[in-house]
Design a protein around this motif. Structure first.
Motif, PDB file in Angstrom:
ATOM      1  N   ILE A  85       0.676  -1.384   0.113  1.00  0.00           N
ATOM      2  CA  ILE A  85      -0.302  -0.224   0.555  1.00  0.00           C
ATOM      3  C   ILE A  85       0.763   1.014  -0.308  1.00  0.00           C
ATOM      4  O   ILE A  85      -0.237   2.294   0.562  1.00  0.00           O
ATOM      5  CB  ILE A  85      -1.013  -0.122   1.222  1.00  0.00           C
ATOM      6  N   GLY A  86       2.037   0.951   0.136  1.00  0.00           N
ATOM      7  CA  GLY A  86       2.869   2.713  -0.182  1.00  0.00           C
ATOM      8  C   GLY A  86       3.959   2.546   0.740  1.00  0.00           C
ATOM      9  O   GLY A  86       4.165   3.975   0.804  1.00  0.00           O
ATOM     10  N   VAL A  87       3.733   1.713   1.935  1.00  0.00           N
ATOM     11  CA  VAL A  87       4.233   2.689   3.484  1.00  0.00           C
ATOM     12  C   VAL A  87       5.551   1.234   3.040  1.00  0.00           C
ATOM     13  O   VAL A  87       5.313   0.211   3.524  1.00  0.00           O
ATOM     14  CB  VAL A  87       3.413   1.966   4.139  1.00  0.00           C
ATOM     15  N   PRO A  88       6.628   1.511   2.509  1.00  0.00           N
ATOM     16  CA  PRO A  88       8.149   0.404   2.472  1.00  0.00           C
ATOM     17  C   PRO A  88       8.838  -0.115   3.830  1.00  0.00           C
ATOM     18  O   PRO A  88       8.362  -1.302   3.692  1.00  0.00           O
ATOM     19  CB  PRO A  88       8.959   1.057   1.498  1.00  0.00           C
ATOM     20  N   SER A  89       8.185   0.755   5.359  1.00  0.00           N
ATOM     21  CA  SER A  89       8.960   0.392   6.157  1.00  0.00           C
ATOM     22  C   SER A  89       7.838   0.661   7.327  1.00  0.00           C
ATOM     23  O   SER A  89       7.078   1.630   7.404  1.00  0.00           O
ATOM     24  CB  SER A  89      10.100   1.246   6.579  1.00  0.00           C
ATOM     25  N   THR A  90       7.348  -0.508   7.857  1.00  0.00           N
ATOM     26  CA  THR A  90       6.257  -0.330   8.803  1.00  0.00           C
ATOM     27  C   THR A  90       6.387   0.915   9.581  1.00  0.00           C
ATOM     28  O   THR A  90       5.302   0.914   9.541  1.00  0.00           O
ATOM     29  CB  THR A  90       6.223  -1.204   9.310  1.00  0.00           C
ATOM     30  N   ALA A  91       7.780   0.955   9.579  1.00  0.00           N
ATOM     31  CA  ALA A  91       7.942   1.714  11.330  1.00  0.00           C
ATOM     32  C   ALA A  91       7.378   3.535  10.694  1.00  0.00           C
ATOM     33  O   ALA A  91       6.872   4.162  11.454  1.00  0.00           O
ATOM     34  CB  ALA A  91       8.970   1.973  11.973  1.00  0.00           C
ATOM     35  N   GLY A  92       7.395   3.252   9.230  1.00  0.00           N
ATOM     36  CA  GLY A  92       6.622   4.595   8.404  1.00  0.00           C
ATOM     37  C   GLY A  92       5.339   4.566   9.236  1.00  0.00           C
ATOM     38  O   GLY A  92       5.067   6.569   8.746  1.00  0.00           O
ATOM     39  N   PHE A  93       4.559   3.605   9.540  1.00  0.00           N
ATOM     40  CA  PHE A  93       2.953   4.299   9.486  1.00  0.00           C
ATOM     41  C   PHE A  93       3.079   4.216  11.145  1.00  0.00           C
ATOM     42  O   PHE A  93       2.027   4.892  11.865  1.00  0.00           O
ATOM     43  CB  PHE A  93       2.618   2.274   9.345  1.00  0.00           C
ATOM     44  N   ALA A  94       4.096   4.155  12.303  1.00  0.00           N
ATOM     45  CA  ALA A  94       3.766   4.172  13.573  1.00  0.00           C
ATOM     46  C   ALA A  94       3.736   5.447  14.207  1.00  0.00           C
ATOM     47  O   ALA A  94       2.582   5.202  14.923  1.00  0.00           O
ATOM     48  CB  ALA A  94       5.323   3.665  14.293  1.00  0.00           C
ATOM     49  N   PRO A  95       4.060   6.619  13.478  1.00  0.00           N
ATOM     50  CA  PRO A  95       3.638   7.702  14.148  1.00  0.00           C
ATOM     51  C   PRO A  95       2.045   8.257  13.964  1.00  0.00           C
ATOM     52  O   PRO A  95       1.121   8.830  15.105  1.00  0.00           O
ATOM     53  CB  PRO A  95       4.137   8.502  13.118  1.00  0.00           C
ATOM     54  N   SER A  96       2.064   7.915  12.805  1.00  0.00           N
ATOM     55  CA  SER A  96       0.180   7.892  12.396  1.00  0.00           C
ATOM     56  C   SER A  96      -0.344   7.626  13.705  1.00  0.00           C
ATOM     57  O   SER A  96      -1.399   8.089  13.994  1.00  0.00           O
ATOM     58  CB  SER A  96      -0.113   7.799  11.357  1.00  0.00           C
ATOM     59  N   LEU A  97      -0.722   6.284  13.234  1.00  0.00           N
ATOM     60  CA  LEU A  97      -1.403   5.542  14.923  1.00  0.00           C
ATOM     61  C   LEU A  97      -1.119   6.448  16.234  1.00  0.00           C
ATOM     62  O   LEU A  97      -2.569   6.302  16.289  1.00  0.00           O
ATOM     63  CB  LEU A  97      -0.346   3.841  14.812  1.00  0.00           C
ATOM     64  N   HIS A  98       0.837   6.205  16.475  1.00  0.00           N
ATOM     65  CA  HIS A  98       0.483   6.610  17.687  1.00  0.00           C
ATOM     66  C   HIS A  98       0.197   8.341  17.988  1.00  0.00           C
ATOM     67  O   HIS A  98      -0.616   8.823  19.033  1.00  0.00           O
ATOM     68  CB  HIS A  98       1.897   7.258  18.349  1.00  0.00           C
ATOM     69  N   LEU A  99      -0.129   8.996  17.306  1.00  0.00           N
ATOM     70  CA  LEU A  99      -0.465  10.408  17.115  1.00  0.00           C
ATOM     71  C   LEU A  99      -2.706  10.686  17.862  1.00  0.00           C
ATOM     72  O   LEU A  99      -2.856  11.322  17.719  1.00  0.00           O
ATOM     73  CB  LEU A  99      -0.335  11.434  16.189  1.00  0.00           C
ATOM     74  N   ASN A 100      -2.514   9.755  16.154  1.00  0.00           N
ATOM     75  CA  ASN A 100      -3.626   9.396  16.488  1.00  0.00           C
ATOM     76  C   ASN A 100      -4.580   9.035  17.562  1.00  0.00           C
ATOM     77  O   ASN A 100      -5.838   9.722  18.638  1.00  0.00           O
ATOM     78  CB  ASN A 100      -4.782   8.640  15.804  1.00  0.00           C
TER      79      ASN A 100
END
Length: 121
Positions: free
Chosen positions: A79-94
């Motif tokens: 889905i265009g997120v090459p490193s899973t860690a790149g998704f973490a900030p959005s999850l934590h901020l939400n």
């Protein structure tokens, strides 16, 4: 489950089609198997935004982070997120925003601190 129906449902959510998006996201959630953490993480993340009350939104954001803990790097590459860690900030901020709106300032701060030093799975 393929990414196609998930991305279609997410597209509806992003485009403001809230009723259709919520139904499509819920349908995908119901079809995802428990071990399908990548799909479930993304679905929970977007389902949170479709909720009418803060308590439900928080539960979905917490679910997204729970699913995230099971991901391996590259699980979201489709889905265009090459490193899973790149998704973490959005999850934590939400989730931090949910906690802040609920008056849980310390929990909110803890989530923000995780953005500064995200846990890499």
């Amino acid at each position: 489950m393929s990414w196609e129906p998930v991305l279609e449902a997410v597209g509806q959510a992003v485009n403001g089609q809230s009723e259709a998006a919520k139904a499509a996201l819920e349908k995908c959630w119901d079809e995802a198997v428990e071990e399908d953490h990548a799909h479930r993480c993304v679905l929970a993340h977007y389902l949170a935004d479709q909720q009418e009350n803060l308590q439900s939104e928080t539960r979905w954001d917490e679910q997204a982070l729970t699913e995230f803990t099971h991901l391996q790097d590259g699980d979201l590459a489709a889905i265009g997120v090459p490193s899973t860690a790149g998704f973490a900030p959005s999850l934590h901020l939400n989730l931090g925003d949910d906690y802040l709106r609920a008056g849980r300032a310390q929990d909110a701060e803890d989530q923000v601190l995780r953005v500064k030093s995200p846990v890499v799975v």
